[in-house]
Design a protein around this motif. Structure first.
Motif, PDB file in Angstrom:
ATOM      1  N   ASP A  25      33.607 -13.682 -37.109  1.00  0.00           N
ATOM      2  CA  ASP A  25      34.703 -12.857 -36.608  1.00  0.00           C
ATOM      3  C   ASP A  25      34.197 -12.021 -35.435  1.00  0.00           C
ATOM      4  N   PRO A  26      34.859 -12.089 -34.257  1.00  0.00           N
ATOM      5  CA  PRO A  26      34.386 -11.335 -33.093  1.00  0.00           C
ATOM      6  C   PRO A  26      34.383  -9.825 -33.300  1.00  0.00           C
ATOM      7  N   ASP A  27      35.127  -9.336 -34.308  1.00  0.00           N
ATOM      8  CA  ASP A  27      35.145  -7.909 -34.598  1.00  0.00           C
ATOM      9  C   ASP A  27      34.179  -7.522 -35.716  1.00  0.00           C
ATOM     10  N   ALA A  28      33.459  -8.506 -36.258  1.00  0.00           N
ATOM     11  CA  ALA A  28      32.509  -8.228 -37.341  1.00  0.00           C
ATOM     12  C   ALA A  28      31.325  -7.434 -36.790  1.00  0.00           C
ATOM     13  N   PRO A  29      30.728  -6.581 -37.627  1.00  0.00           N
ATOM     14  CA  PRO A  29      29.587  -5.790 -37.161  1.00  0.00           C
ATOM     15  C   PRO A  29      28.459  -6.638 -36.561  1.00  0.00           C
ATOM     16  N   SER A  56       4.437 -19.950 -18.057  1.00  0.00           N
ATOM     17  CA  SER A  56       4.015 -18.981 -17.035  1.00  0.00           C
ATOM     18  C   SER A  56       4.760 -17.653 -17.184  1.00  0.00           C
ATOM     19  N   GLY A  57       5.552 -17.505 -18.243  1.00  0.00           N
ATOM     20  CA  GLY A  57       6.305 -16.277 -18.460  1.00  0.00           C
ATOM     21  C   GLY A  57       6.162 -15.771 -19.876  1.00  0.00           C
ATOM     22  N   LYS A  58       7.264 -15.295 -20.431  1.00  0.00           N
ATOM     23  CA  LYS A  58       7.255 -14.779 -21.799  1.00  0.00           C
ATOM     24  C   LYS A  58       8.590 -15.065 -22.470  1.00  0.00           C
ATOM     25  N   ARG A  59       8.618 -14.929 -23.775  1.00  0.00           N
ATOM     26  CA  ARG A  59       9.838 -15.068 -24.560  1.00  0.00           C
ATOM     27  C   ARG A  59       9.947 -13.838 -25.461  1.00  0.00           C
ATOM     28  N   VAL A  60      11.058 -13.117 -25.330  1.00  0.00           N
ATOM     29  CA  VAL A  60      11.343 -11.966 -26.190  1.00  0.00           C
ATOM     30  C   VAL A  60      12.332 -12.445 -27.242  1.00  0.00           C
ATOM     31  N   TRP A  61      12.071 -12.133 -28.498  1.00  0.00           N
ATOM     32  CA  TRP A  61      12.932 -12.612 -29.579  1.00  0.00           C
ATOM     33  C   TRP A  61      13.271 -11.448 -30.515  1.00  0.00           C
ATOM     34  N   CYS A  62      14.369 -11.619 -31.235  1.00  0.00           N
ATOM     35  CA  CYS A  62      14.720 -10.673 -32.285  1.00  0.00           C
ATOM     36  C   CYS A  62      15.533 -11.404 -33.335  1.00  0.00           C
ATOM     37  N   GLU A  63      15.579 -10.839 -34.524  1.00  0.00           N
ATOM     38  CA  GLU A  63      16.354 -11.403 -35.626  1.00  0.00           C
ATOM     39  C   GLU A  63      17.304 -10.351 -36.162  1.00  0.00           C
ATOM     40  N   ILE A  64      18.543 -10.790 -36.412  1.00  0.00           N
ATOM     41  CA  ILE A  64      19.604  -9.906 -36.890  1.00  0.00           C
ATOM     42  C   ILE A  64      20.178 -10.520 -38.162  1.00  0.00           C
ATOM     43  N   SER A  65      20.186  -9.751 -39.240  1.00  0.00           N
ATOM     44  CA  SER A  65      20.671 -10.289 -40.513  1.00  0.00           C
ATOM     45  C   SER A  65      22.192 -10.406 -40.498  1.00  0.00           C
ATOM     46  N   PRO A  66      22.738 -11.345 -41.296  1.00  0.00           N
ATOM     47  CA  PRO A  66      24.188 -11.543 -41.324  1.00  0.00           C
ATOM     48  C   PRO A  66      24.962 -10.306 -41.774  1.00  0.00           C
ATOM     49  N   ASP A  67      24.322  -9.427 -42.541  1.00  0.00           N
ATOM     50  CA  ASP A  67      25.021  -8.225 -43.016  1.00  0.00           C
ATOM     51  C   ASP A  67      24.705  -7.003 -42.152  1.00  0.00           C
ATOM     52  N   ALA A  68      24.340  -7.248 -40.899  1.00  0.00           N
ATOM     53  CA  ALA A  68      23.994  -6.149 -39.977  1.00  0.00           C
ATOM     54  C   ALA A  68      25.152  -5.179 -39.846  1.00  0.00           C
ATOM     55  N   ARG A  69      24.815  -3.928 -39.824  1.00  0.00           N
ATOM     56  CA  ARG A  69      25.792  -2.869 -39.597  1.00  0.00           C
ATOM     57  C   ARG A  69      25.458  -2.221 -38.264  1.00  0.00           C
ATOM     58  N   PRO A  70      26.460  -1.891 -37.469  1.00  0.00           N
ATOM     59  CA  PRO A  70      26.158  -1.265 -36.192  1.00  0.00           C
ATOM     60  C   PRO A  70      25.451   0.076 -36.389  1.00  0.00           C
ATOM     61  N   VAL A  71      24.498   0.344 -35.535  1.00  0.00           N
ATOM     62  CA  VAL A  71      23.768   1.601 -35.577  1.00  0.00           C
ATOM     63  C   VAL A  71      24.205   2.428 -34.376  1.00  0.00           C
ATOM     64  N   ASP A  72      24.574   3.671 -34.631  1.00  0.00           N
ATOM     65  CA  ASP A  72      24.950   4.564 -33.537  1.00  0.00           C
ATOM     66  C   ASP A  72      23.686   5.257 -33.053  1.00  0.00           C
ATOM     67  N   PRO A  73      23.161   4.853 -31.879  1.00  0.00           N
ATOM     68  CA  PRO A  73      21.898   5.434 -31.417  1.00  0.00           C
ATOM     69  C   PRO A  73      21.995   6.926 -31.127  1.00  0.00           C
ATOM     70  N   LEU A  74      23.206   7.442 -30.984  1.00  0.00           N
ATOM     71  CA  LEU A  74      23.365   8.870 -30.713  1.00  0.00           C
ATOM     72  C   LEU A  74      23.515   9.692 -31.994  1.00  0.00           C
ATOM     73  N   ALA A  75      23.568   9.006 -33.146  1.00  0.00           N
ATOM     74  CA  ALA A  75      23.778   9.720 -34.407  1.00  0.00           C
ATOM     75  C   ALA A  75      22.611  10.635 -34.733  1.00  0.00           C
ATOM     76  N   THR A  76      21.412  10.323 -34.252  1.00  0.00           N
ATOM     77  CA  THR A  76      20.239  11.126 -34.572  1.00  0.00           C
ATOM     78  C   THR A  76      19.961  12.216 -33.535  1.00  0.00           C
ATOM     79  N   VAL A  77      20.817  12.333 -32.521  1.00  0.00           N
ATOM     80  CA  VAL A  77      20.613  13.344 -31.484  1.00  0.00           C
ATOM     81  C   VAL A  77      20.891  14.724 -32.077  1.00  0.00           C
ATOM     82  N   ASP A  78      20.003  15.673 -31.832  1.00  0.00           N
ATOM     83  CA  ASP A  78      20.188  17.060 -32.282  1.00  0.00           C
ATOM     84  C   ASP A  78      21.037  17.779 -31.227  1.00  0.00           C
TER      85      ASP A  78
END
Length: 197
Positions: free
Chosen positions: A34-38, A169-191
């Motif tokens: 679903d395009p609206d899924a987290p 001659s370059g590099k590969r950056v990779w990451c893994e995201i679980s199917p039950d990923a929840r969006p993280v608000d990066p500003l939530a921890t701002v004081d």
């Protein structure tokens, strides 16, 4: 575990970041997400950051790759293979994702509807570029209006795992995201109180 691998060549142009986001949304939709899924929002944001790093900071073309682990879904063939592959998808020449998992792609039977198997493990995002410079997370600090410096910081927050390795001659950056990923608000921890002083 079978893996469906799709990839997109990205030119060294910042406008390509928007094209990469649209392509990822389309691939996720073709895969039954679903395009609206987290997880969809998380994957699009992570891809945006990694492709931006690749094309803006290196000035070189890049290759974006998604690796979907596959499992059974109702109506899937008994052997667990996917029922079809999405148009515009391509499997890499080795048929294997960088994590060593084989990729799988099959034509739809009888000209019927193309349908993907359900994701059963983390989705892997890879971006390969021609730069050998190691990616290094920079922390933007307390400046909430900063327009850069948060890309890999967001990747760290949103992904289960991430890393990089030399690739040709370059590099590969990779990451893994679980199917039950929840969006993280990066500003939530701002004081905010401390910033107001």
């Amino acid at each position: 575990m079978q893996v469906l691998q799709v990839q997109l060549a990205v030119q060294a142009d910042p406008a390509e970041v928007g094209r990469a986001r649209r392509w990822v949304r389309s691939r996720l939709l073709n895969h039954g997400v679903d395009p609206d899924a987290p997880i969809a929002e998380t994957v699009v944001l992570v891809v945006s950051e990694l492709v931006t790093n690749a094309v803006v900071h290196t000035g070189c073309p890049a290759v974006l790759r998604l690796c979907f682990p596959l499992g059974d879904f109702p109506g899937a063939p008994p052997d667990g293979s996917p029922a079809g592959s999405s148009a515009g998808s391509s499997v890499g020449p080795s048929g294997v994702c960088a994590n060593g998992s084989p990729s799988s792609s099959a034509a739809p039977a009888g000209g019927g509807e193309v349908r993907e198997a359900a994701t059963v493990g983390p989705l892997r995002v890879e971006v390969a570029d021609a730069s050998q410079v190691a990616p290094a997370p920079r922390h933007a600090g307390a400046d909430v209006d900063a327009t850069n410096g948060r890309g890999l910081e967001l990747v760290e927050l949103l992904c289960d795992r991430w890393g990089w390795y030399p690739d040709g001659s370059g590099k590969r950056v990779w990451c893994e995201i679980s199917p039950d990923a929840r969006p993280v608000d990066p500003l939530a921890t701002v004081d905010w109180a401390a910033l107001a002083q």
